[in-house]
Design a protein around this motif. Structure first.
Motif, PDB file in Angstrom:
ATOM      1  N   THR A  32       0.826  -1.196   0.000  1.00  0.00           N
ATOM      2  CA  THR A  32       0.000   0.000   0.000  1.00  0.00           C
ATOM      3  C   THR A  32       0.868   1.257   0.000  1.00  0.00           C
ATOM      4  O   THR A  32       2.066   1.212   0.302  1.00  0.00           O
ATOM      5  CB  THR A  32      -0.924   0.050   1.225  1.00  0.00           C
ATOM      6  OG1 THR A  32      -0.118   0.188   2.405  1.00  0.00           O
ATOM      7  CG2 THR A  32      -1.805  -1.185   1.316  1.00  0.00           C
ATOM      8  N   VAL A  33       0.226   2.353  -0.343  1.00  0.00           N
ATOM      9  CA  VAL A  33       0.895   3.650  -0.291  1.00  0.00           C
ATOM     10  C   VAL A  33       1.422   3.913   1.121  1.00  0.00           C
ATOM     11  O   VAL A  33       2.564   4.333   1.299  1.00  0.00           O
ATOM     12  CB  VAL A  33      -0.094   4.759  -0.725  1.00  0.00           C
ATOM     13  CG1 VAL A  33       0.459   6.145  -0.423  1.00  0.00           C
ATOM     14  CG2 VAL A  33      -0.427   4.618  -2.209  1.00  0.00           C
ATOM     15  N   LEU A  34       0.605   3.637   2.121  1.00  0.00           N
ATOM     16  CA  LEU A  34       1.013   3.835   3.510  1.00  0.00           C
ATOM     17  C   LEU A  34       2.239   2.997   3.851  1.00  0.00           C
ATOM     18  O   LEU A  34       3.208   3.492   4.450  1.00  0.00           O
ATOM     19  CB  LEU A  34      -0.133   3.477   4.456  1.00  0.00           C
ATOM     20  CG  LEU A  34       0.131   3.709   5.953  1.00  0.00           C
ATOM     21  CD1 LEU A  34       0.190   5.197   6.257  1.00  0.00           C
ATOM     22  CD2 LEU A  34      -0.940   3.034   6.802  1.00  0.00           C
ATOM     23  N   ASP A  35       2.223   1.727   3.470  1.00  0.00           N
ATOM     24  CA  ASP A  35       3.339   0.841   3.810  1.00  0.00           C
ATOM     25  C   ASP A  35       4.620   1.219   3.079  1.00  0.00           C
ATOM     26  O   ASP A  35       5.724   1.005   3.592  1.00  0.00           O
ATOM     27  CB  ASP A  35       2.976  -0.614   3.511  1.00  0.00           C
ATOM     28  CG  ASP A  35       2.029  -1.205   4.548  1.00  0.00           C
ATOM     29  OD1 ASP A  35       1.950  -0.641   5.660  1.00  0.00           O
ATOM     30  OD2 ASP A  35       1.364  -2.213   4.250  1.00  0.00           O
ATOM     31  N   ASN A  36       4.509   1.790   1.866  1.00  0.00           N
ATOM     32  CA  ASN A  36       5.701   2.269   1.166  1.00  0.00           C
ATOM     33  C   ASN A  36       6.409   3.343   1.968  1.00  0.00           C
ATOM     34  O   ASN A  36       7.642   3.383   2.022  1.00  0.00           O
ATOM     35  CB  ASN A  36       5.327   2.800  -0.224  1.00  0.00           C
ATOM     36  CG  ASN A  36       5.468   1.763  -1.317  1.00  0.00           C
ATOM     37  OD1 ASN A  36       6.528   1.619  -1.917  1.00  0.00           O
ATOM     38  ND2 ASN A  36       4.397   1.025  -1.552  1.00  0.00           N
TER      39      ASN A  36
END
Length: 252
Positions: free
Chosen positions: A94-98
């Motif tokens: 996800t964008v958050l995890d990146n």
């Protein structure tokens, strides 16, 4: 006061001298551009600054500390972060995890806490979530937090890569052709974003870019490389009106 001082930097690959006697001094808080034709050695300079390549000679001083000989992880921990000409996101995350991936310099927990999801793990993950969302909000990307990175529009992927680099809390941010592949509207938005993050986070930015509108719009100083050597250094107005630069870079 200078944040980055590069002195007599050079690298050879076999018999090829890719960069020779490169010198650059960048003051703290400056927005600096490194330009030149394809193959001039710009990305090679970035690779030496980040420890991907070991220079054949010369020194790289960040706040007075020589980075030559340190590996990329150590250089990142010293305060240098970068993006790449070709986007290198974790597309299946996800964008958050990146963004969270880049926060592990500051946040950590033991292997046992991670495996068993103990209190330290939960507290740290919650703090990382909050910090990552704050960074995404700076880029107007908070709404994309749960999306897979690969599903973002191209321009947003470019911004995410900058956000991830910023999450390492750098002193010096290296942007390798951040506007590559963007349309004019996306480029204009990117210019505003780069100015904003420089001011908000009080960091120094060195960028490689071929988009002269972006370069002249945000850079305070430029160095031009040609065939691995410095052609000239100065303000954008002076540099881009230099006859040698016009001949070598702008093709006139």
């Amino acid at each position: 006061m200078a944040l980055l001082e590069v002195k007599n930097l050079g690298i050879s690959f076999g018999g090829l001298r890719a960069v020779d006697d490169f010198n650059i001094t960048i003051e703290k808080g400056c927005l600096y551009g490194l330009i030149g034709p394809n193959g001039a050695g710009k990305t090679t300079v970035f690779n030496m600054l980040t420890g991907v390549y070991l220079p054949t000679d010369g020194s790289i001083l960040l706040d007075g500390t020589n980075l030559v000989g340190k590996n990329p992880a150590q250089i990142c921990q010293s305060g240098v972060a970068r993006t790449f000409q070709n986007i290198r996101l974790f597309g299946k995350m996800t964008v958050l995890d990146n963004v969270k991936v880049a926060l592990h310099n500051e946040y950590n927990y033991s292997l046992a806490s991670g495996l068993l999801h103990l209190g330290k793990y939960k507290k740290t993950e919650a703090a990382m979530d909050q910090r990552a969302l704050e960074i995404l909000d700076v880029f107007g990307m908070k709404e994309y937090a749960g999306l897979l990175a690969s599903n973002l529009p191209y321009g947003e992927q470019r911004k995410l890569e900058i956000a991830r680099a910023l999450a390492t809390n750098p002193k010096l941010l290296l942007l390798d052709e951040p506007a590559a592949g963007m349309n004019p509207n996306e480029t204009a938005e990117l210019m505003d974003t780069i100015r904003f993050i420089r001011n908000k986070f009080e960091i120094t930015i060195l960028l490689i870019e071929h988009d002269m509108k972006l370069v002249t719009g945000i850079c305070e100083k430029l160095t031009v490389l040609n065939f691995g050597t410095e052609l000239t250094t100065g303000t954008p107005e002076v540099v881009l009106n230099d006859p040698e630069v016009i001949t070598a870079y702008l093709g006139e």
